[in-house]
Design an enzyme around this catalytic site. Structure first.
Site: not given
Length: 851
Positions: A539-540, A542, A545, A547, A561, A658
């Site tokens: 899915l994405g 960062g 790491g 997801v 995650k 955040d």
């Protein structure tokens, strides 16, 4: 005036109450009842007055339930003599009869028609009619009645003249002295429900002379044809068979329950019970209900079973065969059955015997005899010694059974039940008796084999359960050991050099860590769910790491995650999320389902958000059109509620640190859920501010005091929320590139437009003109208030929610907000961390796509 419509009835009843004698429950010589007047029983359960049935202009005197909205009449005085005038009258006439007069006529349309002698104890002035809370209208003599302290003496009652309804306390049956009958007649007069005393007493439902259904004989606890009566958890039935009267009556255990037994125009009897929650009458029981309830369905010596799967509901009794097979298979039971062989009924009854038929409605008792002095064993002797006796049964099945019913001649209207009924002993010949014994013996052997098989099966199951229990305990011990190892690993994370000393309140943090309960997933299960972390499920990613989307074995969709082994920042994030978000429960916070710590893997398992993150829609010119203003406003409110929960309502007071569009996930209904608590911090309940030597967050969302001096508080999140609010309104990032001024950010742009009186130019062009200007202006004001340079000038999240709901609470004058952290646009969505309070020398990227 009164119809079956609830609304019309309520209007009628209200009007009647204003012009009636509803304050009394009696009719005397001095008061009479006109159309529109009512009397109401003392407890308010029943009312008496004039009414019209649905779709009719005729007027009748009746008794109905007073407290329910649907007019339900239970007794009618003049059902055969309707009134057509507009001014009927009900009063006590000169002969002390209650009478109905049609207008000014002197001859009553209906009266109680009593012949009451006027004596010293009974005079016309001492008589009065009273409506009781049971629904009974009673004529009392005041001189001999309750007013003198004696038991009430009545001279007439409506319960002795029932119509189509059987109420609690009424009698249905016969008065053997006077010959009077207590029976029910359908409103159209076609059907009759009455007690028949010939042979064994039972109730019959008839249309003219044709029998439709019968109740079966009374067996001491119920009618044999009404097995539901054995479940008497609401009603208490009593059957009286005395020298003067024979009748059935009942009471309701719970007086608050409204219930009635009714014979309708279709020839069916119903037990109706009022359900207050749904405001309607519900049928508790009815008859006839199926083909086997129809009287004599299978003819003489036939037996009916409606549960037969082959569709043939009729069969012959043991020892009997169809008289006409062709007609039998046409399901015409009128021909019935005849004996296969003659019974050799001789001295002592040799050559024959009795078979027990269980759970049946015993035959019509018209040709039966009842002797309550005999027990069931004496009953068999009595039947055996009489060659005309075709069968016998216990008259009372309570206890060991007592009383004797013997049948002579044809047996008709027998049916089988799966639950209920009673035993019938049928006379059969010796051959049939021997065949039955052989079948019983074979059945016994079969049952014995089945019993042995069941015993072996139970033993096998117990052994299997013991083995499974052993394996379960061993797995649980291993699981507990693994859980302990995981907790030790988590504890070691908080003691690591990179994390030590960074918590502003280590006491609360370690207490939360020590008591947290979070499901642990096996690595194998997570790998199966994500198809071995397939790139198709990614899915994405960062700085921490990646997801991945997955599906558990129970069908639930998840987001995993997975911390990168090379991520230094991810370890602390993992620790934070495990301890913090596992304890947070709010509709606007993403839900964590568990974690996986095995070998070198560290993973968090979340609920899956099908609509990804807010930035996926908000900053895309095409997808932003899917976010109309009502949807954006709901997202703003949802985020505000989530942040308020973190600051004020959760067990742990938490600063997120955040908040940004990419950390706002959207579920299937586009509801916002705050995610990514890797940088969150716990505050003590009385703490207002803390310092950190490690600044983390995202350019453009960080408050000035945090970005420059490392000071953070709940007002830091308020600043981030204000930036996010302005981004939702404008559809642009705070640190987006502005062609006219490359150093311009969203906050400065919003303030310039506000000063110039052009605040609506901030609105996302994809909204067009389809938005309420006042709501948008209100949100812009709140956004500017939230991004004030001085933290003290910013509202709390509770105040933000109040202002979003009520514009009048917003201060009329706005101060210039902070213009901080304007930076190169290429770093507009980067999370930062540093070792000094002012220098930023470490950078990582958070999730950029929704989970």
């Amino acid at each position: 005036m009164v119809t079956s419509s609830t609304a019309l009835f309520l209007l009628y009843y209200t009007f009647s109450a204003l012009h009636s004698t509803s304050s009394t429950d009696t009719i005397t010589h001095s008061n009479s009842l006109r159309d529109g007047d009512t009397i109401v029983s003392n407890g308010g359960t029943f009312a008496l007055g004039f009414f019209s049935p649905p779709n009719s202009q005729h007027r009748y005197i009746g008794i109905w339930y007073n407290k329910i909205p649907i007019q339900t009449v239970v007794w009618v005085a003049n059902r055969n003599n309707p009134i057509n005038t507009s001014s009927p009258l009900l009063k006590i006439d000169d002969r002390s009869n209650l009478a109905i007069f049609n207008g000014n006529q002197t001859t009553p349309v209906w009266s109680t028609n009593l012949s009451l002698p006027i004596t010293q104890k009974t005079s016309s002035s001492s008589l009065f009619y009273k409506l009781l809370d049971s629904g009974n209208l009673v004529l009392y003599d005041q001189n001999r009645g309750e007013n003198r302290g004696a038991s009430p003496v009545f001279l007439w009652q409506s319960f002795d003249d029932p119509t189509d309804t059987f109420l609690a306390g009424m009698k249905l049956g016969l008065n053997l002295t006077s010959g009077a009958k207590w029976s029910l007649t359908s409103p159209n007069g076609e059907f009759l429900f009455e007690l028949k005393r010939t042979g064994s007493p039972e109730f019959y439902l008839k249309k003219g002379s044709n029998l439709i259904w019968r109740s079966g004989t009374w067996n001491g606890r119920s009618w044999s044809g009404v097995p539901e009566m054995t479940r008497g958890f609401i009603f208490n039935y009593s059957f009286v068979d005395g020298p003067d009267e024979i009748y059935i009556t009942y009471s309701v255990y719970n007086k608050s329950i409204l219930s009635r037994f009714v014979l309708d125009d279709l020839g069916a009897v119903h037990r109706w019970t009022w359900v207050e929650g749904s405001h309607r009458w519900t049928s508790f029981w009815s008859a006839p209900r199926d083909a086997c309830d129809e009287y004599g369905q299978c003819g003489r010596f036939g037996m009916c079973n409606s549960s037969n799967n082959n569709g043939l509901i009729c069969s012959c009794l043991p020892g009997f065969a169809p008289k006409s097979p062709r007609d039998w298979y046409l399901r015409d039971g009128s021909q019935g059955c005849v004996r296969k062989r003659e019974v050799l009924c001789g001295e002592g009854g040799e050559g024959e015997g009795f078979l027990k038929l269980e759970k049946v409605k015993i035959p019509d008792g018209a040709n039966a005899r009842v002797d309550m002095s005999l027990g069931i064993k004496d009953c068999e002797v009595e039947c055996r010694n009489n060659c005309s006796c075709t069968g016998y049964a216990a008259a009372d099945v309570t206890g060991e059974g007592s009383g004797c019913i013997t049948w002579f001649g044809d047996l008709i209207d027998i049916r089988e039940y799966t639950d209920g009924g009673q035993d019938l002993f049928l006379r059969v010949d010796a051959i049939e008796l021997e065949n039955s014994m052989r079948t019983s013996k074979s059945s016994f052997l079969t049952k014995k084999k089945l019993l042995l098989l069941v015993v072996l099966l139970v033993v096998g199951i117990l052994i299997l359960m013991s083995v499974m229990y052993y394996l379960f305990k061993r797995t649980k011990r291993r699981g507990l050991a693994r859980r302990e190892r995981v907790q030790m690993q988590l504890l070691s994370l908080s003691n690591s050099d990179s994390y030590k000393g960074s918590s502003p309140c280590p006491k609360e943090y370690e207490e939360a860590n020590a008591n947290f309960e979070l499901p642990f997933f096996d690595l194998d299960d997570v790998m199966v769910a994500t198809e071995n972390f397939s790139s198709n499920n990614k899915l994405g990613s960062g700085g921490f790491g990646s997801v991945y989307k997955g599906r558990l074995s129970d069908g639930r969709e998840i987001a995993v995650k997975r911390l990168s082994r090379s991520s230094g920042q991810g370890t602390n994030e993992f620790k934070n999320e495990v301890v913090l978000i596992a304890r947070l429960q709010h509709r606007n916070l993403v839900q964590i389902l568990g974690c996986c710590v095995e070998k070198e893997e560290k993973m968090l398992v979340y609920e899956y958000m099908p609509n990804k993150s807010l930035d996926f829609f908000l900053f895309d010119p095409t997808k932003s059109t899917l976010l109309d203003w009502p949807r954006r406003y709901e997202i703003i409110l949802g985020i505000a509620r989530g942040v308020l929960y973190l600051h004020q309502d959760s067990r742990l007071r938490i600063i997120h640190r955040d908040l940004k569009a990419s950390n706002i996930l959207l579920d299937a209904e586009m509801n916002p859920k705050i995610s990514d608590f890797g940088m969150a911090r716990i505050f003590e309940s009385k703490q207002t501010q803390a310092n950190t030597n490690r600044v983390v967050g995202t350019y453009g969302y960080m408050a000035p005091e945090y970005a420059m001096d490392g000071q953070f508080s709940i007002k830091s999140d308020v600043f981030s929320f204000g930036v996010l609010l302005l981004e939702i309104i404008s559809g642009k990032k705070n640190n987006g590139y502005y062609r006219e001024d490359p150093l311009m950010n969203m906050i400065k742009h919003a303030w310039e437009l506000w000063k110039d009186g052009r605040p609506l130019e901030l609105v996302d062009p994809s909204l067009g003109n389809s938005y309420p200007e006042q709501d948008v202006l209100k949100c812009i004001k709140v956004g500017i208030l939230c991004v004030q340079e001085n933290a003290k000038d910013r509202p709390t999240m509770s105040s933000v929610i109040v202002m979003l709901g009520n514009e009048a609470t917003i201060p009329p004058v706005l101060k210039q907000p902070a213009f901080v952290l304007t930076t190169n646009p290429k770093y507009s969505d980067s999370s930062t961390s540093g070792t000094g309070s002012r220098s930023i020398n470490e950078m990582s990227t958070t999730i950029v796509e929704g989970r």
